[in-house]
Motif scaffolding. Sequence first.
Motif, PDB file in Angstrom:
ATOM      1  N   HIS A  24     -21.051  -3.387  37.241  1.00  0.00           N
ATOM      2  CA  HIS A  24     -21.453  -2.211  36.456  1.00  0.00           C
ATOM      3  C   HIS A  24     -20.688  -2.155  35.130  1.00  0.00           C
ATOM      4  O   HIS A  24     -21.274  -1.939  34.075  1.00  0.00           O
ATOM      5  N   HIS A  25     -19.390  -2.363  35.211  1.00  0.00           N
ATOM      6  CA  HIS A  25     -18.557  -2.281  34.005  1.00  0.00           C
ATOM      7  C   HIS A  25     -18.908  -3.401  33.028  1.00  0.00           C
ATOM      8  O   HIS A  25     -19.025  -3.170  31.823  1.00  0.00           O
ATOM      9  N   LYS A  26     -19.085  -4.621  33.545  1.00  0.00           N
ATOM     10  CA  LYS A  26     -19.444  -5.748  32.672  1.00  0.00           C
ATOM     11  C   LYS A  26     -20.756  -5.473  31.944  1.00  0.00           C
ATOM     12  O   LYS A  26     -20.867  -5.686  30.745  1.00  0.00           O
ATOM     13  N   LYS A  27     -21.759  -5.002  32.679  1.00  0.00           N
ATOM     14  CA  LYS A  27     -23.065  -4.738  32.074  1.00  0.00           C
ATOM     15  C   LYS A  27     -22.969  -3.628  31.036  1.00  0.00           C
ATOM     16  O   LYS A  27     -23.544  -3.724  29.952  1.00  0.00           O
ATOM     17  N   THR A  28     -22.237  -2.583  31.351  1.00  0.00           N
ATOM     18  CA  THR A  28     -22.085  -1.464  30.419  1.00  0.00           C
ATOM     19  C   THR A  28     -21.427  -1.924  29.122  1.00  0.00           C
ATOM     20  O   THR A  28     -21.852  -1.538  28.030  1.00  0.00           O
ATOM     21  N   ARG A  29     -20.404  -2.759  29.231  1.00  0.00           N
ATOM     22  CA  ARG A  29     -19.720  -3.254  28.028  1.00  0.00           C
ATOM     23  C   ARG A  29     -20.652  -4.173  27.230  1.00  0.00           C
ATOM     24  O   ARG A  29     -20.741  -4.072  26.018  1.00  0.00           O
ATOM     25  N   PHE A  35     -17.897  -8.269  24.753  1.00  0.00           N
ATOM     26  CA  PHE A  35     -17.841  -9.368  25.712  1.00  0.00           C
ATOM     27  C   PHE A  35     -16.377  -9.763  25.919  1.00  0.00           C
ATOM     28  O   PHE A  35     -15.725 -10.235  24.998  1.00  0.00           O
ATOM     29  N   SER A  36     -15.885  -9.537  27.129  1.00  0.00           N
ATOM     30  CA  SER A  36     -14.494  -9.878  27.448  1.00  0.00           C
ATOM     31  C   SER A  36     -14.372 -11.383  27.629  1.00  0.00           C
ATOM     32  O   SER A  36     -15.117 -11.986  28.391  1.00  0.00           O
TER      33      SER A  36
END
Length: 88
Positions: A24-29, A35-36
């Motif tokens: 969820h956090h990756k998609k939200t960012r 992009f981390s």
Amino acid sequence: MKIIASIKLTKGYEHWKSAIESEHHKKTREDSGIFSLEFGYQEESGRVFIVEEMESAVSGNQFLAKNPNYVDEDGVDPSSLQVIVLED
């Protein structure tokens, strides 16, 4: 643009890491153009260092506007934020 961000945490590294690695956090960012690339914790300073690529300088502001509870939920001390913008 690429940045190195440094933050202190209020809920500990494991809590923050678990949150930031969630799908969820990756998609939200990513939806906000962030992009981390890498991150790590330095115990001596109590700081997390994050290398990110952003579509623009406003990507971070867009992310926070869409996710007003991020700071509290993930345990980030906003007053500790330090950002270095890297040049290509």
